[in-house]
Design a protein around this motif. Structure first.
Motif, PDB file in Angstrom:
ATOM      1  N   UNK A  38      34.922  47.156  43.266  1.00 22.41           N
ATOM      2  CA  UNK A  38      33.651  46.459  43.042  1.00 22.41           C
ATOM      3  C   UNK A  38      33.678  45.699  41.718  1.00 22.41           C
ATOM      4  N   UNK A  39      34.276  46.291  40.683  1.00 21.98           N
ATOM      5  CA  UNK A  39      34.414  45.599  39.395  1.00 21.98           C
ATOM      6  C   UNK A  39      35.275  44.350  39.572  1.00 21.98           C
ATOM      7  N   UNK A  40      36.347  44.463  40.339  1.00 18.16           N
ATOM      8  CA  UNK A  40      37.213  43.305  40.583  1.00 18.16           C
ATOM      9  C   UNK A  40      36.491  42.229  41.394  1.00 18.16           C
ATOM     10  N   UNK A  41      35.686  42.629  42.369  1.00 16.88           N
ATOM     11  CA  UNK A  41      34.893  41.649  43.138  1.00 16.88           C
ATOM     12  C   UNK A  41      33.883  40.948  42.244  1.00 16.88           C
ATOM     13  N   UNK A  42      33.255  41.703  41.367  1.00  8.93           N
ATOM     14  CA  UNK A  42      32.317  41.141  40.402  1.00  8.93           C
ATOM     15  C   UNK A  42      33.026  40.081  39.553  1.00  8.93           C
ATOM     16  N   UNK A  43      34.238  40.417  39.093  1.00  5.55           N
ATOM     17  CA  UNK A  43      35.012  39.483  38.280  1.00  5.55           C
ATOM     18  C   UNK A  43      35.354  38.217  39.063  1.00  5.55           C
ATOM     19  N   UNK A  99      26.894  33.189  39.537  1.00 13.38           N
ATOM     20  CA  UNK A  99      27.798  33.504  40.644  1.00 13.38           C
ATOM     21  C   UNK A  99      27.717  34.945  41.126  1.00 13.38           C
ATOM     22  N   UNK A 100      26.792  35.721  40.577  1.00 19.32           N
ATOM     23  CA  UNK A 100      26.648  37.121  40.986  1.00 19.32           C
ATOM     24  C   UNK A 100      26.309  37.166  42.467  1.00 19.32           C
ATOM     25  N   UNK A 101      27.036  37.946  43.226  1.00 18.65           N
ATOM     26  CA  UNK A 101      26.853  37.999  44.678  1.00 18.65           C
ATOM     27  C   UNK A 101      26.692  39.447  45.126  1.00 18.65           C
ATOM     28  N   UNK A 102      25.942  40.223  44.378  1.00 20.88           N
ATOM     29  CA  UNK A 102      25.812  41.655  44.654  1.00 20.88           C
ATOM     30  C   UNK A 102      24.543  41.984  45.392  1.00 20.88           C
ATOM     31  N   UNK A 103      24.208  43.204  45.483  1.00 23.14           N
ATOM     32  CA  UNK A 103      24.835  44.322  44.786  1.00 23.14           C
ATOM     33  C   UNK A 103      26.214  44.658  45.373  1.00 23.14           C
ATOM     34  N   UNK A 104      27.091  45.077  44.514  1.00 24.04           N
ATOM     35  CA  UNK A 104      28.465  45.380  44.905  1.00 24.04           C
ATOM     36  C   UNK A 104      28.627  46.828  45.363  1.00 24.04           C
ATOM     37  N   UNK A 105      27.754  47.687  44.871  1.00 19.07           N
ATOM     38  CA  UNK A 105      27.721  49.099  45.271  1.00 19.07           C
ATOM     39  C   UNK A 105      26.270  49.565  45.271  1.00 19.07           C
ATOM     40  N   UNK A 106      26.041  50.720  45.877  1.00 20.01           N
ATOM     41  CA  UNK A 106      24.719  51.349  45.820  1.00 20.01           C
ATOM     42  C   UNK A 106      24.579  52.065  44.471  1.00 20.01           C
ATOM     43  N   UNK A 163      33.702  36.909  41.511  1.00 14.56           N
ATOM     44  CA  UNK A 163      32.488  36.118  41.753  1.00 14.56           C
ATOM     45  C   UNK A 163      31.953  35.461  40.483  1.00 14.56           C
ATOM     46  N   UNK A 164      32.032  36.141  39.358  1.00 12.23           N
ATOM     47  CA  UNK A 164      31.366  35.658  38.143  1.00 12.23           C
ATOM     48  C   UNK A 164      32.327  35.119  37.090  1.00 12.23           C
ATOM     49  N   UNK A 165      33.596  35.498  37.179  1.00 10.47           N
ATOM     50  CA  UNK A 165      34.551  35.094  36.158  1.00 10.47           C
ATOM     51  C   UNK A 165      34.493  35.968  34.915  1.00 10.47           C
ATOM     52  N   UNK A 166      33.679  37.012  34.956  1.00  3.96           N
ATOM     53  CA  UNK A 166      33.544  37.931  33.826  1.00  3.96           C
ATOM     54  C   UNK A 166      33.647  39.369  34.326  1.00  3.96           C
ATOM     55  N   UNK A 167      34.081  40.245  33.455  1.00  2.57           N
ATOM     56  CA  UNK A 167      34.092  41.670  33.778  1.00  2.57           C
ATOM     57  C   UNK A 167      32.758  42.253  33.339  1.00  2.57           C
ATOM     58  N   UNK A 168      32.157  43.124  34.130  1.00  2.00           N
ATOM     59  CA  UNK A 168      30.842  43.668  33.730  1.00  2.00           C
ATOM     60  C   UNK A 168      30.942  44.499  32.447  1.00  2.00           C
ATOM     61  N   UNK A 169      29.882  44.446  31.649  1.00  2.00           N
ATOM     62  CA  UNK A 169      29.828  45.245  30.425  1.00  2.00           C
ATOM     63  C   UNK A 169      29.588  46.717  30.735  1.00  2.00           C
ATOM     64  N   UNK A 170      28.826  46.978  31.803  1.00  2.00           N
ATOM     65  CA  UNK A 170      28.601  48.357  32.253  1.00  2.00           C
ATOM     66  C   UNK A 170      28.429  48.356  33.772  1.00  2.00           C
ATOM     67  N   UNK A 171      28.508  49.536  34.367  1.00  2.00           N
ATOM     68  CA  UNK A 171      28.503  49.645  35.829  1.00  2.00           C
ATOM     69  C   UNK A 171      27.165  49.274  36.462  1.00  2.00           C
ATOM     70  N   UNK A 172      26.081  49.315  35.705  1.00  2.00           N
ATOM     71  CA  UNK A 172      24.774  48.951  36.264  1.00  2.00           C
ATOM     72  C   UNK A 172      24.735  47.493  36.701  1.00  2.00           C
TER      73      UNK A 172
END
Length: 156
Positions: free
Chosen positions: A75-80, A102-109, A82-91
């Motif tokens: 999910x972190x890799x999918x976020x990256x 470019x956020x295309x989530x939610x990526x997880x519940x 889509x957005x070109x950035x790594x998330x700062x935290x899992x939320x």
């Protein structure tokens, strides 16, 4: 018709007809010794079976945590991607951060952000072992440990 026949029999003999069982057989129950014997047998079976079941449950939690860590890493890799950035935290995998395009989530519940023991997964960006590190502290919630208490991580 049936009740009339019963009434006639009762009137002739003075009592209701018996059903084939005498009174002692109809009232027979279990003795205290028989009940105690059954309880002892059930306690022995429980004492032998429950430890095996509990041990398997803890092993299943360890496997579930490893699986969830792999899923969160994807999910972190999918976020990256889509957005070109790594998330700062899992939320940020669950709720869209305002400043990211470019956020295309939610990526997880949201419920998958906790390990099987009910604690938050530890996420570190940038990571010491890769672009990011993701781990659970195991059953005891403390760093390190062995067996079920061992840390479960994304880099091993």
């Amino acid at each position: 018709m049936f009740t009339r026949a019963m009434n006639i029999r009762i009137a002739r003999h003075g009592k209701a007809p018996e059903t084939g069982l005498n009174r002692r057989q109809a009232q027979r129950g279990f003795t205290l010794v028989e009940l105690l014997l059954v309880l002892v047998i059930l306690a022995l079976i429980g004492g032998l079976v429950l430890p095996g079941i509990i041990g398997k449950a803890e092993g299943a939690k360890v496997k579930a945590a490893a699986s969830q860590i792999n899923r969160l890493a994807m999910a972190v890799e999918s976020y990256y991607l889509d957005t070109g950035e790594t998330p700062d935290d899992l939320s940020q995998l669950v709720e869209e951060p305002g400043s990211v395009g470019g956020w295309n989530g939610p990526y997880v519940k949201a419920s998958s952000l906790k390990d099987p023991w009910g604690r938050e997964y530890v996420y570190q960006y940038p990571g010491d072992h890769g672009d990011f590190d993701l781990w659970s502290l195991g059953a005891d919630g403390q760093p390190g440990g062995e067996d079920k208490n061992a840390d479960i991580n994304s880099w091993d």
